[in-house]
Design a protein around this motif. Structure first.
Motif, PDB file in Angstrom:
ATOM      1  N   GLY A  64      12.904   0.713  -7.841  1.00  0.00           N
ATOM      2  CA  GLY A  64      11.521   1.060  -8.116  1.00  0.00           C
ATOM      3  C   GLY A  64      11.327   2.563  -8.221  1.00  0.00           C
ATOM      4  N   ASN A  65      10.083   2.968  -8.179  1.00  0.00           N
ATOM      5  CA  ASN A  65       9.731   4.392  -8.292  1.00  0.00           C
ATOM      6  C   ASN A  65       9.713   5.001  -6.898  1.00  0.00           C
ATOM      7  OD1 ASN A  65       8.875   6.860  -9.236  1.00  0.00           O
ATOM      8  ND2 ASN A  65       6.719   6.251  -9.368  1.00  0.00           N
ATOM      9  N   VAL A  66      10.874   5.478  -6.455  1.00  0.00           N
ATOM     10  CA  VAL A  66      11.002   5.968  -5.088  1.00  0.00           C
ATOM     11  C   VAL A  66      11.531   7.397  -5.091  1.00  0.00           C
ATOM     12  CG1 VAL A  66      11.433   3.647  -4.202  1.00  0.00           C
ATOM     13  CG2 VAL A  66      13.365   5.116  -4.818  1.00  0.00           C
ATOM     14  N   VAL A  67      11.389   8.048  -3.947  1.00  0.00           N
ATOM     15  CA  VAL A  67      11.971   9.372  -3.735  1.00  0.00           C
ATOM     16  C   VAL A  67      13.378   9.194  -3.194  1.00  0.00           C
ATOM     17  CG1 VAL A  67      11.785  11.532  -2.460  1.00  0.00           C
ATOM     18  CG2 VAL A  67       9.710  10.374  -3.271  1.00  0.00           C
ATOM     19  N   GLY A  68      14.335   9.882  -3.769  1.00  0.00           N
ATOM     20  CA  GLY A  68      15.695   9.871  -3.245  1.00  0.00           C
ATOM     21  C   GLY A  68      16.375   8.526  -3.396  1.00  0.00           C
ATOM     22  N   GLY A  69      17.137   8.144  -2.383  1.00  0.00           N
ATOM     23  CA  GLY A  69      17.958   6.949  -2.425  1.00  0.00           C
ATOM     24  C   GLY A  69      19.405   7.299  -2.696  1.00  0.00           C
ATOM     25  N   MET A  70      20.297   6.324  -2.427  1.00  0.00           N
ATOM     26  CA  MET A  70      21.738   6.495  -2.617  1.00  0.00           C
ATOM     27  C   MET A  70      22.217   7.754  -1.880  1.00  0.00           C
ATOM     28  SD  MET A  70      22.034   5.051  -6.548  1.00  0.00           S
ATOM     29  CE  MET A  70      20.627   5.930  -7.215  1.00  0.00           C
ATOM     30  N   PHE A  71      23.050   8.575  -2.512  1.00  0.00           N
ATOM     31  CA  PHE A  71      23.511   9.783  -1.823  1.00  0.00           C
ATOM     32  C   PHE A  71      22.480  10.911  -1.875  1.00  0.00           C
ATOM     33  CE2 PHE A  71      27.996   8.138  -2.383  1.00  0.00           C
ATOM     34  CZ  PHE A  71      28.234   8.012  -1.018  1.00  0.00           C
ATOM     35  N   PHE A 110       5.808  -0.479   9.207  1.00  0.00           N
ATOM     36  CA  PHE A 110       6.932  -0.158   8.330  1.00  0.00           C
ATOM     37  C   PHE A 110       6.371  -0.140   6.910  1.00  0.00           C
ATOM     38  CE2 PHE A 110      11.646  -1.598   7.644  1.00  0.00           C
ATOM     39  CZ  PHE A 110      11.724  -0.976   6.419  1.00  0.00           C
ATOM     40  N   THR A 111       6.255   1.055   6.326  1.00  0.00           N
ATOM     41  CA  THR A 111       5.629   1.136   5.004  1.00  0.00           C
ATOM     42  C   THR A 111       6.573   0.639   3.913  1.00  0.00           C
ATOM     43  OG1 THR A 111       6.363   3.310   4.209  1.00  0.00           O
ATOM     44  CG2 THR A 111       4.538   3.284   5.796  1.00  0.00           C
ATOM     45  N   ASN A 112       5.985   0.215   2.806  1.00  0.00           N
ATOM     46  CA  ASN A 112       6.759  -0.085   1.612  1.00  0.00           C
ATOM     47  C   ASN A 112       7.397   1.208   1.082  1.00  0.00           C
ATOM     48  OD1 ASN A 112       7.660  -1.982  -0.362  1.00  0.00           O
ATOM     49  ND2 ASN A 112       6.218  -1.068  -1.806  1.00  0.00           N
ATOM     50  N   TYR A 113       8.296   1.093   0.108  1.00  0.00           N
ATOM     51  CA  TYR A 113       9.174   2.189  -0.281  1.00  0.00           C
ATOM     52  C   TYR A 113       8.648   3.056  -1.423  1.00  0.00           C
ATOM     53  CZ  TYR A 113      11.907  -1.329   2.103  1.00  0.00           C
ATOM     54  OH  TYR A 113      12.336  -2.267   3.005  1.00  0.00           O
ATOM     55  N   ASN A 114       7.630   2.602  -2.133  1.00  0.00           N
ATOM     56  CA  ASN A 114       7.204   3.321  -3.340  1.00  0.00           C
ATOM     57  C   ASN A 114       6.120   4.354  -3.070  1.00  0.00           C
ATOM     58  OD1 ASN A 114       7.769   0.161  -4.512  1.00  0.00           O
ATOM     59  ND2 ASN A 114       8.847   1.840  -5.499  1.00  0.00           N
ATOM     60  N   GLN A 172       0.808  -1.220   0.000  1.00  0.00           N
ATOM     61  CA  GLN A 172       0.000   0.000   0.000  1.00  0.00           C
ATOM     62  C   GLN A 172       0.844   1.275   0.000  1.00  0.00           C
ATOM     63  OE1 GLN A 172      -3.810  -0.232   0.159  1.00  0.00           O
ATOM     64  NE2 GLN A 172      -2.747  -1.916  -0.877  1.00  0.00           N
ATOM     65  N   ASN A 173       2.090   1.186   0.473  1.00  0.00           N
ATOM     66  CA  ASN A 173       2.973   2.363   0.573  1.00  0.00           C
ATOM     67  C   ASN A 173       2.426   3.421   1.523  1.00  0.00           C
ATOM     68  OD1 ASN A 173       4.910   1.444  -1.549  1.00  0.00           O
ATOM     69  ND2 ASN A 173       3.094   1.649  -2.838  1.00  0.00           N
ATOM     70  N   GLU A 174       1.556   2.978   2.405  1.00  0.00           N
ATOM     71  CA  GLU A 174       0.962   3.868   3.402  1.00  0.00           C
ATOM     72  C   GLU A 174       0.178   3.022   4.397  1.00  0.00           C
ATOM     73  OE1 GLU A 174      -1.659   6.273   0.991  1.00  0.00           O
ATOM     74  OE2 GLU A 174      -3.306   4.846   1.194  1.00  0.00           O
ATOM     75  N   VAL A 208       8.132   5.257   7.825  1.00  0.00           N
ATOM     76  CA  VAL A 208       8.034   5.355   6.366  1.00  0.00           C
ATOM     77  C   VAL A 208       9.319   4.808   5.755  1.00  0.00           C
ATOM     78  CG1 VAL A 208       7.724   6.890   4.398  1.00  0.00           C
ATOM     79  CG2 VAL A 208       6.502   7.339   6.553  1.00  0.00           C
ATOM     80  N   GLY A 209       9.185   3.784   4.904  1.00  0.00           N
ATOM     81  CA  GLY A 209      10.337   3.088   4.369  1.00  0.00           C
ATOM     82  C   GLY A 209      11.083   3.870   3.303  1.00  0.00           C
ATOM     83  N   VAL A 210      12.415   3.789   3.354  1.00  0.00           N
ATOM     84  CA  VAL A 210      13.284   4.417   2.357  1.00  0.00           C
ATOM     85  C   VAL A 210      14.314   3.386   1.918  1.00  0.00           C
ATOM     86  CG1 VAL A 210      14.900   6.280   1.871  1.00  0.00           C
ATOM     87  CG2 VAL A 210      13.016   6.669   3.478  1.00  0.00           C
TER      88      VAL A 210
END
Length: 696
Positions: free
Chosen positions: A303-310, A267-271, A249-251, A295-297
């Protein structure tokens, strides 16, 4: 029982153990296949080193018994209190450790010789650590639990089911007569191995009956965990919804709320998108439990996520703007995808980018308080500024209370940075290197922040070990608060008082009274300074370093290497030494080196054995294990020469592949408690056992 090993020793030896009381214990050991299969998973089959383990199947979980506990995998560090308390933190940070399948270098419970290991040390930024693998039951290796607990961070194992096999497992245990038994086993595992809870991750579809039972399982597990382990936590991962469909659900919403209501967190999914968080922030049914929504990161940005890596900080900024907790998944990205030899640089960079969106906690500790800033790995082992052994090593249990790592710009093009450096150390594997450029306009000292702690003080002796460039002078700066302040006032740091300890002359009566304080500090290139504090009723909150340029104002480059900071309760320095008690040797396995001859006098015979003893660990930093040959067929080997075997961080140590003389011979094993105050104990206080062995 000794662990099974694949080496045939070709001999039957008679072993005799001789205690200090003269008690003789004789035993005949057949050296091959001497253990049950159920214990093989606790030891490396080649070396007999103790290793951590997971459980792969439901049958294996249900068959687990307390009597099968591998005591090497039991965490020896209790969870430190912290300030502020976790229950009062409104925006928590969870880290989920998903590292290349798990159980890598960290599976070796006494450490291993690893050239470029992964180690986490930014504990002050996080509240919860989850050891995640794709095994059914992931039991956190004790080295992780020990390091986290020192810093007041709770540790969760993982219970995961996935895909078709996961559906079969869930249908088997999510029944009225079995789910309680599964939950009870999870509680027992957490209790006996010393960690603090579970992430429950059901990533497969469930039947109507199974999904109806799942909240009952969660609630029962959560209640039992709270009863057995105060402060424990059970968190549900966003996967299955209330009709049993696997649909992330990502929420948190009405489709998955039934699981959140039955445990401690979600613990939400990451998308997720910012719109998911906006809607969730307005969700009227959270009932004041916003801090329990993590909120998972995904740091790998899959996938279609906000941010990530550096750019993970971009996701953290949005999460904090909506006042949610965060769950950072797989921060080992900095190790898996970057140059492994530059772990310190890349990891410091990653957490520095997140720093403004994280919330700091302090471990609540008591005197004596000591840290040499060891990160639990290095390319040499140091003690009192001298290299004991030159080799790569990794053992997170050896990690000490961690300082701040940062880079800051100063007015006038100056800068200062703090980082772990393995090139030299006072104790362990690294020191804290502070260097930078002081611009000419900074005529007053700059203060480098070192540690944040919560330590009630009394009349204390402070010892400070360092090396510094000649262009600057340095001194300690402490910040303390009144112990009578309320918890809220302590948390806000609104009433901190600066204290600058005055150095004691070397001939001060306190130092003369305890000459052991300075023992083993001579003949090194390190500077050791002492101060006396009388701050009863105060709490130490921050430790900093004042750095002042020498001479006329000018742009001044400097470096300072901090080796150790130590606060000792002066009253405790008079406490008499204890004796090591109940020293025993068991689980003995003999191995022969390749090509070894029964008539050879070279060291082709190897001893593997478990040592166990009793000693109060409250004031102990670690134990040193030694051996010495008392007699053997080779008269060229000097008798009574002590050889360091290793360091133990509990009252248990497994000797592995120790070369010994050919029989008949006699070997003495010794255990020295190394006290936090640095006082050496006389050998009469050590543990000693003799092993006589002969060929039959």
């Amino acid at each position: 029982m000794p662990p099974e090993n694949v080496h045939s020793c070709q001999k039957l030896l008679t072993t005799r153990q001789n205690s200090r009381r003269g008690l003789l214990i004789s035993q005949h050991l057949c050296l091959t296949k001497t253990t049950r299969k159920t214990e093989v998973k606790h030891y490396d089959p080649d070396t007999t080193e103790p290793i951590s383990f997971s459980l792969q199947t439901l049958d294996e979980l249900l068959a687990w018994k307390q009597t099968e506990v591998n005591h090497f995998n039991v965490a020896v560090v209790p969870l430190a209190p912290r300030q502020p308390a976790l229950s009062s933190v409104l925006h928590r940070t969870l880290v989920s450790h998903d590292m290349m399948g798990g159980y890598l270098d960290d599976r070796f419970l006494q450490g291993t010789a690893s050239e470029a290991p992964y180690a986490f040390y930014h504990w002050q930024y996080i509240d919860v650590f989850n050891y995640f693998t794709h095994n059914l039951v992931s039991i956190p290796p004790a080295v992780w639990t020990n390091a986290a607990h020192k810093h007041g961070v709770i540790v969760l194992g993982t219970f995961i089911t996935e895909w078709t096999g996961g559906t079969t497992t869930c249908e088997a245990f999510l029944k009225e007569e079995l789910y309680r038994e599964v939950a009870d086993k999870l509680v027992q595992l957490s209790y006996y191995f010393g960690f603090d809870g579970w992430l429950i991750n059901i990533e497969n579809s469930l039947s109507d009956n199974a999904v109806k039972t799942t909240p009952l399982f969660l609630r029962y597990l959560t209640n039992q965990m709270h009863q057995q382990i105060p402060g424990s936590m059970v968190i549900w991962y966003d996967s299955v919804i209330e009709n049993g469909e696997l649909k992330w659900q990502n929420e948190l919403n009405q489709s998955n709320r039934v699981f959140f209501d039955a445990c401690d967190g979600f613990f939400t999914n990451y998308n997720w998108t910012p719109q998911n968080l906006e809607w969730m922030a307005d969700y009227c049914l959270t009932n004041g439990r916003k801090a329990d929504i993590y909120v998972g990161v995904d740091v790998f940005a899959r996938g279609n996520v906000v941010g990530g890596m550096f750019e993970t900080h971009k996701a953290l900024e949005i999460i904090r703007n909506h006042n949610f907790s965060a769950a950072i998944f797989a921060p080992g990205w900095v190790y898996e995808t970057q140059d492994k030899t530059k772990l310190r640089h890349n990891q410091d960079k990653f957490w520095a980018l997140l720093k403004s969106h994280l919330y700091i906690h302090r471990p609540a500790l008591s005197l004596p308080f000591v840290s040499s800033f060891c990160q639990g790995f290095g390319n040499a082992v140091y003690w009192k500024g001298k290299c004991e052994r030159k080799r790569n090593w990794f053992n997170l249990t050896a990690q000490e209370i961690q300082p701040w790592y940062y880079y800051e710009q100063l007015d006038g093009h100056g800068w200062i940075q703090s980082r772990g450096c393995p090139e030299d150390a006072w104790n362990g594997g690294c020191s804290l290197l502070i260097d930078g450029l002081i611009p000419a306009i900074h005529t007053s000292p700059i203060c480098a922040k070192i540690l944040s702690v919560h330590v009630p003080l009394s009349e204390a002796l402070v010892c400070f070990v360092y090396k510094s460039s000649s262009q600057v002078t340095i001194s300690l700066e402490l910040k303390v608060s009144n112990a009578l302040l309320s918890e809220d006032e302590q948390k806000q740091d609104v009433k901190l008082t600066r204290v600058s300890p005055v150095l004691l002359p070397e001939d001060h009566e306190l130092i003369q009274q305890f000459p052991s304080i300075k023992e083993n500090t001579w003949n090194t290139t390190w500077t050791v300074r002492f101060s006396k504090l009388n701050l009863k009723g105060c709490i130490l909150k921050e430790i900093g370093l004042n750095i002042q340029m020498v001479g006329e104002p000018s742009d001044t480059a400097f470096s300072c290497r901090m080796g150790e900071i130590m606060f000792l309760d002066i009253a405790s320095l008079h406490v008499p030494s204890e004796l090591v008690q109940d020293f025993s040797i068991h689980d003995i396995v003999w191995l022969r080196g390749a090509g070894g001859s029964s008539h050879s006098t070279s060291c082709c015979l190897y001893l593997n054995a478990t040592l166990q003893w009793s000693y109060s660990t409250k004031l102990v930093r670690h134990f040193k294990v030694y051996c010495r040959h008392l007699k053997g067929p080779n008269t060229k080997i000097p008798e009574y020469e002590l050889v360091v075997v290793g360091r133990a961080y509990s009252q248990l140590y497994r000797i592995t592949e120790l070369p010994v003389l050919e029989p008949p011979a006699q070997l003495e094993l010794l255990v020295e408690p190394v006290l936090q105050n640095g006082f050496p104990l006389p050998m009469s206080c050590w543990g000693k056992r003799c092993v006589s062995y002969t060929e039959i």
